[in-house]
Design a protein around this motif. Structure first.
Motif, PDB file in Angstrom:
ATOM      1  N   LEU A   1       0.865  -1.171   0.000  1.00  0.00           N
ATOM      2  CA  LEU A   1       0.000   0.000   0.000  1.00  0.00           C
ATOM      3  C   LEU A   1       0.901   1.221   0.000  1.00  0.00           C
ATOM      4  N   TRP A   2       0.676   2.116  -0.950  1.00  0.00           N
ATOM      5  CA  TRP A   2       1.457   3.344  -1.074  1.00  0.00           C
ATOM      6  C   TRP A   2       0.572   4.520  -0.696  1.00  0.00           C
ATOM      7  N   ILE A   3       1.003   5.302   0.288  1.00  0.00           N
ATOM      8  CA  ILE A   3       0.309   6.531   0.650  1.00  0.00           C
ATOM      9  C   ILE A   3       1.236   7.680   0.305  1.00  0.00           C
ATOM     10  N   GLY A   4       0.883   8.429  -0.716  1.00  0.00           N
ATOM     11  CA  GLY A   4       1.765   9.473  -1.215  1.00  0.00           C
ATOM     12  C   GLY A   4       1.044  10.781  -1.452  1.00  0.00           C
ATOM     13  N   CYS A   5       1.768  11.723  -2.007  1.00  0.00           N
ATOM     14  CA  CYS A   5       1.235  13.044  -2.299  1.00  0.00           C
ATOM     15  C   CYS A   5       0.544  13.043  -3.662  1.00  0.00           C
ATOM     16  N   SER A   6      -0.448  13.904  -3.824  1.00  0.00           N
ATOM     17  CA  SER A   6      -1.170  14.023  -5.094  1.00  0.00           C
ATOM     18  C   SER A   6      -0.349  14.724  -6.172  1.00  0.00           C
ATOM     19  N   ASP A   7       0.805  15.234  -5.825  1.00  0.00           N
ATOM     20  CA  ASP A   7       1.650  15.957  -6.781  1.00  0.00           C
ATOM     21  C   ASP A   7       1.837  15.147  -8.064  1.00  0.00           C
TER      22      ASP A   7
ATOM     23  N   ARG B   1       4.115  15.040 -10.057  1.00  0.00           N
ATOM     24  CA  ARG B   1       5.497  14.606 -10.294  1.00  0.00           C
ATOM     25  C   ARG B   1       5.886  13.389  -9.457  1.00  0.00           C
ATOM     26  N   ALA B   2       4.945  12.854  -8.674  1.00  0.00           N
ATOM     27  CA  ALA B   2       5.278  11.762  -7.761  1.00  0.00           C
ATOM     28  C   ALA B   2       4.329  10.578  -7.901  1.00  0.00           C
ATOM     29  N   PRO B   3       4.241   9.984  -9.098  1.00  0.00           N
ATOM     30  CA  PRO B   3       3.345   8.836  -9.297  1.00  0.00           C
ATOM     31  C   PRO B   3       3.970   7.551  -8.779  1.00  0.00           C
ATOM     32  N   ALA B   4       3.233   6.827  -7.964  1.00  0.00           N
ATOM     33  CA  ALA B   4       3.792   5.680  -7.246  1.00  0.00           C
ATOM     34  C   ALA B   4       4.377   4.610  -8.163  1.00  0.00           C
ATOM     35  N   ASN B   5       3.574   4.100  -9.097  1.00  0.00           N
ATOM     36  CA  ASN B   5       4.033   2.978  -9.918  1.00  0.00           C
ATOM     37  C   ASN B   5       5.283   3.314 -10.724  1.00  0.00           C
ATOM     38  N   GLN B   6       5.311   4.524 -11.291  1.00  0.00           N
ATOM     39  CA  GLN B   6       6.472   4.895 -12.091  1.00  0.00           C
ATOM     40  C   GLN B   6       7.732   5.052 -11.254  1.00  0.00           C
ATOM     41  N   LEU B   7       7.582   5.570 -10.035  1.00  0.00           N
ATOM     42  CA  LEU B   7       8.765   5.809  -9.208  1.00  0.00           C
ATOM     43  C   LEU B   7       9.488   4.518  -8.866  1.00  0.00           C
ATOM     44  N   VAL B   8       8.740   3.450  -8.634  1.00  0.00           N
ATOM     45  CA  VAL B   8       9.367   2.182  -8.259  1.00  0.00           C
ATOM     46  C   VAL B   8       9.267   1.135  -9.368  1.00  0.00           C
ATOM     47  N   GLN B   9       8.784   1.568 -10.542  1.00  0.00           N
ATOM     48  CA  GLN B   9       8.750   0.726 -11.738  1.00  0.00           C
ATOM     49  C   GLN B   9       8.046  -0.609 -11.507  1.00  0.00           C
TER      50      GLN B   9
ATOM     51  N   CYS C   1       5.142   7.863   1.552  1.00  0.00           N
ATOM     52  CA  CYS C   1       6.241   8.494   0.816  1.00  0.00           C
ATOM     53  C   CYS C   1       5.962   9.974   0.606  1.00  0.00           C
ATOM     54  N   GLY C   2       6.740  10.802   1.277  1.00  0.00           N
ATOM     55  CA  GLY C   2       6.688  12.234   1.023  1.00  0.00           C
ATOM     56  C   GLY C   2       7.639  12.585  -0.110  1.00  0.00           C
ATOM     57  N   HIS C   3       7.698  13.853  -0.454  1.00  0.00           N
ATOM     58  CA  HIS C   3       8.667  14.263  -1.482  1.00  0.00           C
ATOM     59  C   HIS C   3       9.145  15.682  -1.213  1.00  0.00           C
TER      60      HIS C   3
END
Length: 272
Positions: free
Chosen positions: A102-108, A110-118, A160-162
């Protein structure tokens, strides 16, 4: 973009990606058709240090595409590239989802979960909001956590913050923005709790970067304080909560010095 074969491997989760540059699983395993609306970085595929498993292309939206047909064309190219690799991929994932994360991240944007960790579709259950805030009264976020933990049986929750987060920067300042000020109050409370530590830093930029990290850790703690996670641990579930931070300026995700897999390290008042 990601190949259909990109799946989460629990055995490699604890490793630091930056220390595994020779790991063959990071190397390009398939050739995919780039999905581009208007432009791409022509030098992207020349990066010999990229072992992300996909071509390093950059897709951009064309503001002149008022009908949004370009987005649908992009979707069809992506579908065709996946089907070429695995003809049954979409039929298989349509039957069920079994993410371990489960990924809890920012709506930004520039910070899409799947792409960041491929990782591909079906690998990560995702909740995003302004500045990745988790609090005890947000029924939206808590409902996501409950479904992820009790139904999907995830094994890891990543908050995950950024850096360069507009929400955190706004919370740090004193300007009013309207309704969102009530949401940003959560981050101001994080600042208050760590005021001495933050104000010992030399400059504003360092304080805001540190606040990004402290906010991610605070949200991760609030995940742990929930009865949802507490009950999972009480029932013997293997569940670890992590706090991470993503640096937009270099594209790298970093582990913060915080992860918990039981309630023994939490303040006693939060034990259920």
């Amino acid at each position: 973009m990601f190949p259909a074969t990109t799946e989460f491997d629990p055995q490699r989760f604890a490793k630091d990606p930056q220390s595994n540059k020779d790991d063959k699983t990071y190397k390009e395993s398939t050739t995919m058709e780039p999905l581009v609306l208007t432009s791409q970085n022509s030098n992207a595929n020349n990066d010999e240090d990229c072992h992300c498993g996909t071509p390093a292309t950059i897709s951009r939206f064309d503001p002149n595409d008022s009908s949004l047909d370009g987005l649908l064309m992009n979707n069809r190219r992506w579908v065709n590239s996946i089907i070429r690799e695995d003809p049954l991929f979409f039929k298989n994932i349509a039957l069920r989802q079994e993410p371990k994360l489960l990924w809890i991240g920012c709506s930004d944007s520039r910070a899409p979960a799947n792409q960041l960790v491929q990782l591909g579709p079906g690998e990560i259950f995702v909740h995003r909001n302004i500045a990745n805030v988790v609090n005890h009264s947000d029924l939206n976020c808590l409902s996501v956590i409950q479904y992820a933990v009790e139904v999907l049986k995830v094994e890891h929750i990543i908050v995950c913050g950024h850096y360069n987060c507009g929400g955190v920067a706004a919370a740090y300042g004193k300007q009013q923005y309207g309704l969102i000020d009530n949401w940003l109050r959560n981050i101001k409370d994080v600042y208050r709790l760590h005021q001495q530590e933050l104000e010992e830093l030399d400059n504003e930029e360092d304080r805001i970067r540190k606040l990004v990290e402290l906010n991610a850790i605070n949200s991760a703690k609030n995940v742990c304080h929930s009865t949802i996670v507490q009950n999972a641990w009480k029932n013997g579930r293997a569940l670890t909560v992590h706090a991470w931070a993503y640096a937009i300026e270099d594209g790298l995700v970093r582990k913060l010095d915080w992860s918990v897999d039981n309630n023994t390290t939490l303040q006693h008042i939060y034990h259920h």
